[in-house]
Scaffold this motif. Structure first.
Motif, PDB file in Angstrom:
ATOM      1  N   THR A 232       0.848  -1.200   0.000  1.00 42.08           N
ATOM      2  CA  THR A 232       0.000   0.000   0.000  1.00 42.08           C
ATOM      3  C   THR A 232       0.878   1.243   0.000  1.00 42.08           C
ATOM      4  OG1 THR A 232      -1.668  -1.204   1.297  1.00 42.08           O
ATOM      5  CG2 THR A 232      -1.869   1.189   1.185  1.00 42.08           C
TER       6      THR A 232
ATOM      7  N   VAL B 183      -4.830  -1.077  -4.502  1.00 46.17           N
ATOM      8  CA  VAL B 183      -5.084   0.329  -4.802  1.00 46.17           C
ATOM      9  C   VAL B 183      -4.334   0.808  -6.042  1.00 46.17           C
ATOM     10  CG1 VAL B 183      -5.586   0.871  -2.395  1.00 46.17           C
ATOM     11  CG2 VAL B 183      -3.245   1.121  -3.244  1.00 46.17           C
TER      12      VAL B 183
ATOM     13  N   TYR C 196       1.481   4.722   0.820  1.00 45.64           N
ATOM     14  CA  TYR C 196       0.882   5.766   1.647  1.00 45.64           C
ATOM     15  C   TYR C 196       1.437   7.140   1.278  1.00 45.64           C
ATOM     16  CZ  TYR C 196      -1.099   2.182   4.666  1.00 45.64           C
ATOM     17  OH  TYR C 196      -1.814   1.129   5.144  1.00 45.64           O
TER      18      TYR C 196
ATOM     19  N   TYR D 173      -7.017   2.161   1.592  1.00 43.84           N
ATOM     20  CA  TYR D 173      -5.583   2.044   1.855  1.00 43.84           C
ATOM     21  C   TYR D 173      -5.358   1.353   3.206  1.00 43.84           C
ATOM     22  CZ  TYR D 173      -4.473   4.976  -2.160  1.00 43.84           C
ATOM     23  OH  TYR D 173      -4.317   5.470  -3.449  1.00 43.84           O
TER      24      TYR D 173
ATOM     25  N   GLY E 222      -4.362  -2.210   3.478  1.00 43.04           N
ATOM     26  CA  GLY E 222      -3.565  -3.425   3.431  1.00 43.04           C
ATOM     27  C   GLY E 222      -4.296  -4.659   2.971  1.00 43.04           C
TER      28      GLY E 222
END
Length: 439
Positions: free
Chosen positions: A335, A365, A337, A359, A361
């Motif tokens: 993910t 995405v 971030y 978002y 885990g």
């Protein structure tokens, strides 16, 4: 002044009874600055929070990326009623302009340097749009509030340090706390443990022993001399392999450490290099894991799956890894971030229109170049692997493999935790199958 502090609802809402650390600590900072405040704390992850309950002149909300969607919705509703809202945390720090659209004020960085001024300005309804909290030494911090949250919370958290020496591309710790590790005075940490937690607690440091091995040993010895407590935390594997590693593990165990979460990340050296995660692994991380378990502690390690260079075969590798090391593997989908190097690298591939709640885990995405690695396939596979990892036979084998030195506390806590994770993952997998159909 009526003040409410809110810890948000997580996307995969659960009822784990850990008191949100930010609430109890920020609550203590609030009363330190304004002892006369009428303060209320709300944990939306345990109980739904209504707007009528938030009858306050100021509401502070701590925002992580997966909770941003929920936080923004609540903030907008409160501001429509004339309530002043302050947003802070990692997500507003790295995306302050976005957060500012939903708040009267945004706290960027750490709160200690600015929280008193925020409260003073809010009392006069003259909040500034932004407050930038500088990184300060960690001495003289208040003891987190205990008992201010409604409901029963048998687990609490402390912290002993901020910052990280490592530079993993997927991690936002350095962006928020910095690359220099600041350490709290050991007597203050011991005080927090003695008066601020119950029998079991969580150490929220990014690395419980990776910044200064000598200091870690000193801290563990001091904790071992205090009242008996059991705790868990996150640590690297490199420190275990350093010259005083065995001594450090001995005192960590005597201090009550019974569960260590580590970032194993990937079995591929090339993938570790891409993630800039090689530095925290050491030369022989499997041996490091055996040392930790041999000292009487459980190991749970994260494995990152589904990156743009990964294949579906890597998912099955998580099962093999867990069985080989007789330790708990927690696979998560890669993910990116905001605020991380990985986010900048993956920006061209992010799926449009996804809310921040994705978002977490367990949702894919970003786009993947392989046709068999669709978002749906990756999500179904990580849930299926987690469900298989926490089958009852595997859980019992892992608990049985824990060294007898930790019996019965390590074994009991590990079994309780793994059974809770088993219920959560199996429920999530069943929900996914109902929504998507078998893949």
């Amino acid at each position: 002044m009526r003040i409410a502090l809110v810890s948000p609802e997580l996307p995969n809402r659960g009822g784990f009874p850990l008191a949100p650390p930010i609430l109890e600590y920020l609550g203590a900072l609030t009363l330190q600055a304004r002892p006369d405040a009428q303060l209320r704390l709300f944990d939306a992850n345990r109980r739904a929070v209504s707007l009528d309950e938030l009858d306050a002149e100021l509401v502070g909300i701590s925002v992580m990326t997966p909770t941003a969607t929920w936080c923004y919705r609540l903030a907008d509703a409160l501001r429509a009623r004339g309530v002043q809202v302050v947003l802070g945390g990692i997500h507003p720090t790295v995306l302050p302009e976005e957060a500012a659209e939903h708040a009267d004020a945004v706290v960027i960085g750490e709160a200690e340097a600015v929280w008193g001024q925020v409260l003073e300005d809010a009392s006069r309804r003259k909040l500034r749009p932004r407050y930038i909290g500088e990184r300060r030494p960690l001495a003289g911090l208040p003891v987190p509030l205990k008992g201010a949250l409604p409901g029963r919370y048998p687990f609490r958290a402390i912290f002993t340090a901020r910052g990280c020496l490592h530079s993993c591309a997927f991690c936002s710790v350095r962006a928020f706390f910095g690359s220099t590790v600041r350490l709290r005075p050991i007597p203050e940490v011991v005080r927090d443990v003695e008066v601020g937690v119950d029998r079991i607690y969580y150490n929220g440091d990014d690395n419980i022993w990776g910044s200064d091995q000598a200091r870690s040993i000193e801290l563990f010895r001091a904790l071992a001399d205090g009242p008996k407590r059991w705790w868990s935390g996150q640590g690297d594997l490199l420190s275990v392999q350093q010259p005083r590693g065995e001594e450090m593990l001995k005192w960590a165990f005597r201090s009550g450490l019974r569960s260590v979460w580590v970032g194993y990340e990937s079995e591929s050296p090339a993938t570790l290099a891409r993630y800039r995660a090689l530095g925290k692994q050491g030369r022989d991380r499997d041996e490091a894991i055996r040392r930790i378990t041999g000292a009487g502690m459980e190991v749970v390690f994260f494995v990152i799956l589904g990156g743009r260079e990964d294949s579906l075969a890597a998912f099955e590798g998580a099962l093999e890894l867990s069985d080989r090391l007789k330790a708990t593997v927690h696979p998560i989908l890669l993910t990116p971030y905001p605020g991380t190097e990985l986010y900048e690298e993956y920006k061209p591939y992010l799926l449009p229109g996804l809310p921040w709640a994705s978002y977490d885990g367990v949702h894919a995405v970003f786009d993947h170049p392989s046709p068999d690695m669709t978002p749906e396939a990756r999500e179904a596979r990580v849930l299926a692997i987690n469900s298989a990892l926490f089958s009852l036979p595997r859980v019992l084998r892992r608990v049985g493999a824990i060294h007898r030195r930790g019996f019965p506390v390590t074994h009991t806590l590990a079994l309780m935790k793994q059974l809770a994770m088993r219920r959560g993952f199996q429920r999530a997998y069943r929900d996914h199958v109902r929504q998507q159909g078998p893949s």
